[in-house]
Design an enzyme around this catalytic site. Structure first.
Site, PDB file in Angstrom:
ATOM      1  N   ASN A   1       0.871  -1.182   0.000  1.00 33.96           N
ATOM      2  CA  ASN A   1       0.000   0.000   0.000  1.00 33.96           C
ATOM      3  C   ASN A   1       0.904   1.226   0.000  1.00 33.96           C
ATOM      4  OD1 ASN A   1      -1.401   2.220   1.717  1.00 33.96           O
ATOM      5  ND2 ASN A   1      -3.090   0.872   1.153  1.00 33.96           N
TER       6      ASN A   1
ATOM      7  N   CYS B   1      -6.958   8.111   2.750  1.00 33.58           N
ATOM      8  CA  CYS B   1      -6.752   8.207   4.202  1.00 33.58           C
ATOM      9  C   CYS B   1      -7.356   9.523   4.706  1.00 33.58           C
ATOM     10  CB  CYS B   1      -5.269   8.141   4.545  1.00 33.58           C
ATOM     11  SG  CYS B   1      -4.997   8.397   6.313  1.00 33.58           S
TER      12      CYS B   1
ATOM     13  N   ASN C   1     -12.362   2.680   2.071  1.00 33.30           N
ATOM     14  CA  ASN C   1     -11.548   3.026   3.221  1.00 33.30           C
ATOM     15  C   ASN C   1     -12.504   3.480   4.336  1.00 33.30           C
ATOM     16  OD1 ASN C   1      -9.420   3.760   4.941  1.00 33.30           O
ATOM     17  ND2 ASN C   1      -8.163   4.466   3.238  1.00 33.30           N
TER      18      ASN C   1
ATOM     19  N   GLY D   1     -15.649  -4.014   7.267  1.00 32.17           N
ATOM     20  CA  GLY D   1     -16.337  -4.707   8.363  1.00 32.17           C
ATOM     21  C   GLY D   1     -16.540  -6.192   8.182  1.00 32.17           C
TER      22      GLY D   1
HETATM   23  C1  SIN Z   1      -4.020   5.955   9.104  1.00 31.11           C
HETATM   24  O1  SIN Z   1      -2.829   5.575   9.103  1.00 31.11           O
HETATM   25  O2  SIN Z   1      -4.363   7.018   9.640  1.00 31.11           O
HETATM   26  C2  SIN Z   1      -5.072   5.108   8.453  1.00 31.11           C
HETATM   27  C3  SIN Z   1      -4.778   4.839   7.040  1.00 31.11           C
HETATM   28  C4  SIN Z   1      -5.949   5.014   6.140  1.00 31.11           C
HETATM   29  O3  SIN Z   1      -7.070   5.283   6.582  1.00 31.11           O
HETATM   30  O4  SIN Z   1      -5.767   4.917   4.925  1.00 31.11           O
END
Ligand code: SIN
Length: 307
Positions: A104, A135, A197, A249
């Site tokens: 990723n 994110c 996401n 989920g």
């Molecule tokens: C994060 O590291 O804050 C979560 C990653 C994501 O939601 O893509």
């Protein structure tokens, strides 16, 4: 309905073949190596690793996760070792695993996304990159690209040019019409699309009269979001010409089958890994059992059954 011994669980994401449709979701399975003492990681269709950026990141200050009804909020802020340390320290051990390895990737700028992809392209052992444009917990990059079709397309175009690896683009649910995003990243050359996401959310500690997370808001995941995810995967699958990977989920095989019947070629298991590190393996077994009991010989027979 016939009963037979070995259902064929293999699936294809474009030219990338997986032994089964079960993958882990980024950020919930470390760099996969940490899970080896607890489970046979090679039983999985693929492992999707913690998000990688060009430089190491500390992430957001704590508290950065908390439980919520039927789920959790996180605001990790993409803490990671950086792509170079990953290539030197993790990849040599990962490359001997007999499963697909999906890295990723994340950047604060389009140039950074492309550079991370380019470095992984020349390192042996990665099968695909999942481009994280969704994110919700970072000020630069992430959702600022993933909530705008032209920003999303620019990132995918740059990553596509930087690598010959399979490119999967991870979409956010935080958009008005997911089909617009699907078309934008497809036109830019993505090979597959993963969604959803997390959904931006917030929890308040009423005794302290403060937000629970240091960043106030975070991303909601877990069974609480599953019906939204199934609906969005169904919409995306109808609009897409590339394969869809369903996320949101999933805790057991029946949940995974919902996504497959909504049109997903494969699925990613996320929050459930925090409850039971071997939950993705149980999903693999559960899908095989369902196929045996219901006379389903190949996953294709049930993919998109509800259209
Ligand atoms: C994060 O590291 O804050 C979560 C990653 C994501 O939601 O893509």
């Amino acid at each position: 309905m016939g009963v037979f011994l070995k259902p064929d669980t293999s699936v294809k994401l474009g030219r990338l073949e997986l032994k089964n449709p079960v993958m882990t979701a980024s950020g919930t399975f470390g760099y996969a190596l940490e899970f080896e003492p607890y489970m046979d990681v090679e039983r999985l269709g693929a492992v999707v690793l913690k998000g990688l950026s060009l430089k190491p990141r500390d992430g957001n200050p704590p508290p950065r996760s908390c439980e919520t009804p039927c789920g959790m909020l996180n605001s990790i802020g993409l803490q990671n070792v950086g792509v170079e340390a990953f290539i030197k320290e993790k990849l040599p051990r990962l490359k001997r695993l007999k499963t697909r390895v999906v890295a990723n990737i994340f950047g604060e700028t389009i140039i950074e996304y492309a550079e991370v992809a380019r470095r992984l392209d020349s390192a042996d052992g990665v099968d695909a990159v999942e481009v994280n444009i969704s994110c919700p917990n970072v000020k630069k990059g992430g959702l600022s690209f993933g909530s705008d079709p032209s920003g999303a397309a620019k990132v995918v175009t740059a990553v596509r040019k930087a690598t010959k690896l399979h490119v999967m683009t991870k979409l956010s649910p935080n958009v008005t019409d997911i089909r617009v995003m699907v078309r934008a990243v497809e036109d830019a050359g993505t090979d597959s699309i993963s969604l959803i996401n997390t959904i931006p959310g917030m929890a308040i500690d009423v005794e302290r009269r403060r937000a629970v997370l240091s960043t106030v808001t975070g991303g909601l995941s877990g069974p609480a979001i599953r019906p939204i995810a199934v609906r969005m995967v169904w919409e995306a699958a109808k609009a897409a010409t590339v394969p869809i990977v369903g996320i949101g989920g999933i805790v057991n095989a029946r949940d995974a089958l919902e996504f497959i019947m909504a049109g997903a070629t494969a699925v990613e298991i996320g929050t459930a890994n925090f409850l039971d590190p071997a939950s993705a393996i149980a999903v693999v077994h559960g899908i095989e059992e369902y196929m045996r009991k219901n006379g389903v010989r190949t996953i294709k027979e049930i993919t998109g059954a509800v259209n």
